[in-house]
Enzyme design. Structure first.
Site, short mmCIF file in Angstrom:
data_model
loop_
_atom_site.label_atom_id
_atom_site.label_comp_id
_atom_site.label_asym_id
_atom_site.label_seq_id
_atom_site.Cartn_x
_atom_site.Cartn_y
_atom_site.Cartn_z
N GLU A 188 -4.79 1.85 2.73
CA GLU A 188 -4.90 0.66 3.60
C GLU A 188 -5.09 1.07 5.05
O GLU A 188 -5.84 0.46 5.79
CB GLU A 188 -3.63 -0.20 3.46
CG GLU A 188 -3.72 -1.57 4.16
CD GLU A 188 -3.23 -1.57 5.60
OE1 GLU A 188 -3.43 -2.58 6.29
OE2 GLU A 188 -2.65 -0.55 6.08
N GLU A 189 -4.38 2.14 5.46
CA GLU A 189 -4.29 2.46 6.88
C GLU A 189 -5.61 2.87 7.52
O GLU A 189 -5.89 2.51 8.66
CB GLU A 189 -3.24 3.56 7.11
CG GLU A 189 -1.79 3.15 6.80
CD GLU A 189 -1.25 2.08 7.74
OE1 GLU A 189 -1.99 1.59 8.60
OE2 GLU A 189 -0.07 1.72 7.58
N ASP B 18 6.27 0.62 6.64
CA ASP B 18 4.82 0.44 6.50
C ASP B 18 4.24 1.54 5.62
O ASP B 18 3.90 2.60 6.13
CB ASP B 18 4.18 0.44 7.88
CG ASP B 18 2.70 0.11 7.85
OD1 ASP B 18 2.20 -0.33 6.80
OD2 ASP B 18 2.04 0.29 8.89
N HIS C 105 0.82 -1.22 0.00
CA HIS C 105 0.00 0.00 0.00
C HIS C 105 0.85 1.26 0.00
O HIS C 105 1.82 1.38 0.72
CB HIS C 105 -1.04 0.00 1.12
CG HIS C 105 -0.51 0.02 2.52
ND1 HIS C 105 -0.16 1.18 3.15
CD2 HIS C 105 -0.28 -0.98 3.41
CE1 HIS C 105 0.25 0.89 4.39
NE2 HIS C 105 0.19 -0.40 4.57
N HIS D 12 3.96 2.71 12.65
CA HIS D 12 3.11 3.90 12.85
C HIS D 12 3.74 4.97 13.74
O HIS D 12 3.03 5.81 14.30
CB HIS D 12 1.73 3.51 13.44
CG HIS D 12 0.93 2.58 12.59
ND1 HIS D 12 -0.29 2.09 12.97
CD2 HIS D 12 1.18 2.07 11.35
CE1 HIS D 12 -0.77 1.29 12.02
NE2 HIS D 12 0.10 1.26 11.03
N ASP E 54 3.22 -6.43 3.40
CA ASP E 54 2.85 -5.33 4.30
C ASP E 54 3.24 -5.64 5.75
O ASP E 54 2.49 -5.38 6.68
CB ASP E 54 1.34 -5.03 4.19
CG ASP E 54 0.94 -3.80 5.01
OD1 ASP E 54 1.83 -2.99 5.34
OD2 ASP E 54 -0.26 -3.67 5.34
#
Lengths: 456, 456
Positions: free
Chosen positions: B325-326, B291, B279, B423, B353
């Site tokens: 995606e997130e 990520d 993503h 994140h 991912d």
């Protein structure tokens, strides 16, 4: 994961489920202890951040001896002791300087003296450069090398999956490049750092003049990979350019140092000794957190875990923190010598000296029958993502050990990042991941347990 | 290594050596291309350092769409195109502030708003705190929660070997903690970051108010693990202390964005489509290098490698860089919707991912028969230290895809370091190791090749 594993066991082992199941539980307890009660990371924090580099013969190396001995004494082992060993003392001196002299331009590049090198003249050394890619190439060049700095620039090859293989195919430039170039009248050598990536860290490491008469010794240094790329490029533009470097390193008299040993006495065959260890010394550009602070604390952790689980080994288990792996292996040799003098029977030795990265498996020095036996334990390791059992080198420190019959093994961590840090200024504590370090310790402890139970 | 592998093949497969050997050569060529001619690391450098974070709806996300499309266009694929998709746009606003108010003392702690959270009142929110360790615990506390900030402090458990399992057992506190606490009249929630180590980085991530009426929504933020430890300690000393936080995040109107698609047309059954993807969007605190910048460039690299090796796939192979995606998975849903509209027959989808770390294997969403078949390929991957084939989740982006019959798979890299960065503000390019990234790309490409040759 557990369920799958157990099913696999049932399928593959049929009736022997009871004993396997107890092994399974023991490994689970070992990994759990390492991941939830581990002390290794804190020990390494102290070794790296409170003590720092531990080059043989340095004050720091002695501090590390005292610190690890004191920590081992807190574990309730049966015996903690030191073994005296005389070690070489090489000192780097002032920070090295180097530049490419291209006409009137001086372009500074990062270098560091290789361990065991002599100094340059006090004012430094300035000479024309010849780039080569192998020691063999010197033969062809012959007299053209006289008065020159030989620049070894064969890179580590990226296509090797295991980076240690790439290292093995390159490191002769560092370890014997100066000796060989000196035979042709070269005045110094500059070696591309043993590093797979392009960056600005020069990587030190041992080199030896062998039996070359001292009068012929020439200074040798490593250059960062970026520096090597630049020098090579500049040489193509101007083959007449010169290289300057200055280093003030010095070999001092040998000094007294120690191996640190902690012991859990065997309850059934105490005369059979199993060793787990790493080396306490490090190079001097950084903390040596991966090389080999990680191996030191993982080995200490193995005994902490066994004690915490109240495990009574059948055989005597020793943690040995060897001194001077990097530039002499005197600790390894001394340990083996004393074992012979004391008629000790070593049956197994396990070393961690490939960094504190995620463990992937072991390399075993053993015969085929033994290897088949050890390989039958792989299923027990699968829940911990340990899959790679191969025959191969155990470790440098345990290399000299010999007994009637001894099996040696080395922990094999993931090798991809190792040469980013190896012998360079970035081999520091922040490059260590706590869990990866702990999983390595648990993996070693698990093998010790299985060897103790059924390996002999 | 090669020799051992080949011997093993001979032993295990007898007569089928020829075809296996050509697979072996193909995998060797794939890994060699990735490790010596890879472009993924440079692409990721650009995405991370020239573009930066790529939260859905942001200008950067659009730059990433244009950049990756342009790069795919250089690869000589048969088709490169965009798919329109409306995505949510949430903006963080000014940097959040927070402190523990213990009597007259104010102790600042690092927090960040969770994705989708509302803002606090403009002056911030100050309230007493109740620490809990699960959503279930709210029931017991009931009315005691009214007017309070609920502090979710259940840590990720260290004893899980795969860190994604530890995450799975914790993340409900983040994803639905605010919604549940609001039902009891809590005024805000503070969630311990999803991070296995103790440090000062708060980790964001998505949360949802579900079907809770908007009037009941409360602001929610993540606190660093060190901050959580401190808050918990201070609460034990003084249960009356208060917590203050201020955040100005805001949900805007949806905006138009895109999935980026590149395609190699199949030579035998072009109607059968195989997808490889990651993503393109990321959270907004860092570059999102792991990520999922890593997954994006590894997927692009898969097509680069196949092209470079002049491989003509039997089936159509698509790289898909999914948007959002997130915080919505709108890209994944849109791709699946268009596939259905266009009556496309997807037979395989592979996602990366889980970070750009050393690849360890794959998880397969497939039936038992297929899994047995894929598992029979493990020997081909062993020279590359890929051992772990398990049944499990393929990936979030490929989740909505359905066809008459489709196999899905996810790349499984080593997971130990993933939640150090996930994140958080340290998910940056310097946390990427070039070789680990490249090995992951080669591993994905190898599976694509095998699926294309013999998977269907």
């Amino acid at each position: 994961m557990k369920k799958t594993f157990f099913t696999a066991l049932l399928l593959s082992l049929g009736g022997v489920v009871f004993s396997q199941s107890s092994d399974e539980l023991q490994l689970k307890a070992i990994y759990q202890s390492a991941l939830t009660k581990g002390q290794g990371y804190q020990w390494l924090d102290y070794l790296s951040n409170q003590i720092g580099h531990r080059l043989s013969g340095s004050d720091n190396a002695e501090k590390a001896v005292q610190y690890t001995k004191a920590q081992l004494e807190t574990l309730g082992l049966d015996r903690v002791f030191l073994q005296e060993v005389m070690v070489p003392k090489w000192v780097r001196g002032a920070k090295e300087t180097a530049y490419i002299k291209d006409g009137k331009n001086k372009i500074e590049v990062p270098i560091c003296a290789l361990g065991g090198s002599i100094a340059t003249p006090k004012k430094g050394l300035l000479a024309p450069v010849i780039e080569v890619h192998s020691i063999k190439e010197l033969e062809t060049l012959g007299t053209a090398l006289k008065g020159k700095i030989v620049f070894y620039n064969r890179p580590m090859e990226a296509e090797y999956i295991e980076t240690f293989n790439a290292y093995g195919h390159c490191v002769d430039q560092r370890s014997s490049g100066a000796r060989e170039a000196a035979k042709y009248g070269a005045v110094g050598t500059i070696v591309r750092s043993m590093n797979l990536r392009l960056d600005d860290f020069p990587h030190t490491g041992n080199q030896s003049y062998g039996d070359l008469p001292q009068a012929q010794w020439i200074p040798t240094a490593a250059i960062s990979t970026n520096g090597a790329e630049l020098l090579s490029k500049k040489l193509k533009e101007n083959p007449q350019l010169q290289f300057y470097f200055k280093q003030s390193c010095e070999q001092m008299a040998d000094v007294l140092s120690y191996n640190v040993v902690g012991e859990l006495k065997g309850s059934e065959t105490p005369e059979n000794i199993m060793v787990v260890g790493g080396h306490l010394d490090s190079w001097d550009l950084a903390d040596g957190s991966h090389d080999d602070g990680a191996g030191v604390v993982q080995s200490m952790e193995a005994l902490r875990i066994l004690k915490q689980l109240n495990y009574k080994p059948k055989n005597t288990i020793r943690v040995v923190l060897f001194m001077n792996e990097e530039n002499g292996n005197r600790g390894g040799k001394k340990y083996a010598e004393l074992a012979q003098t004391n008629k000790e029977n070593h049956v197994f030795a396990l070393e961690s000296d490939s960094g504190g990265f995620s463990p992937r498996g072991f390399s075993f020095e053993c015969n085929d029958e033994e290897f088949a036996k050890f390989s039958s334990w792989k299923g027990l390791f699968e829940p911990y993502l340990i899959h790679s059992f191969v025959k191969g080198h155990g470790g440098t420190d345990i290399g000299p050990l010999s007994s009637k019959h001894i099996v040696k093994a080395g922990l094999k961590p993931d090798s991809q990042r190792y040469f980013d840090y190896h012998h360079a200024a970035n081999d520091t504590f922040d490059a260590i991941n706590k869990r990866e370090l702990e999983l390595g310790a648990a993996t070693m402890t698990s093998l010790l347990y299985l060897m103790d139970q059924k390996g002999l």
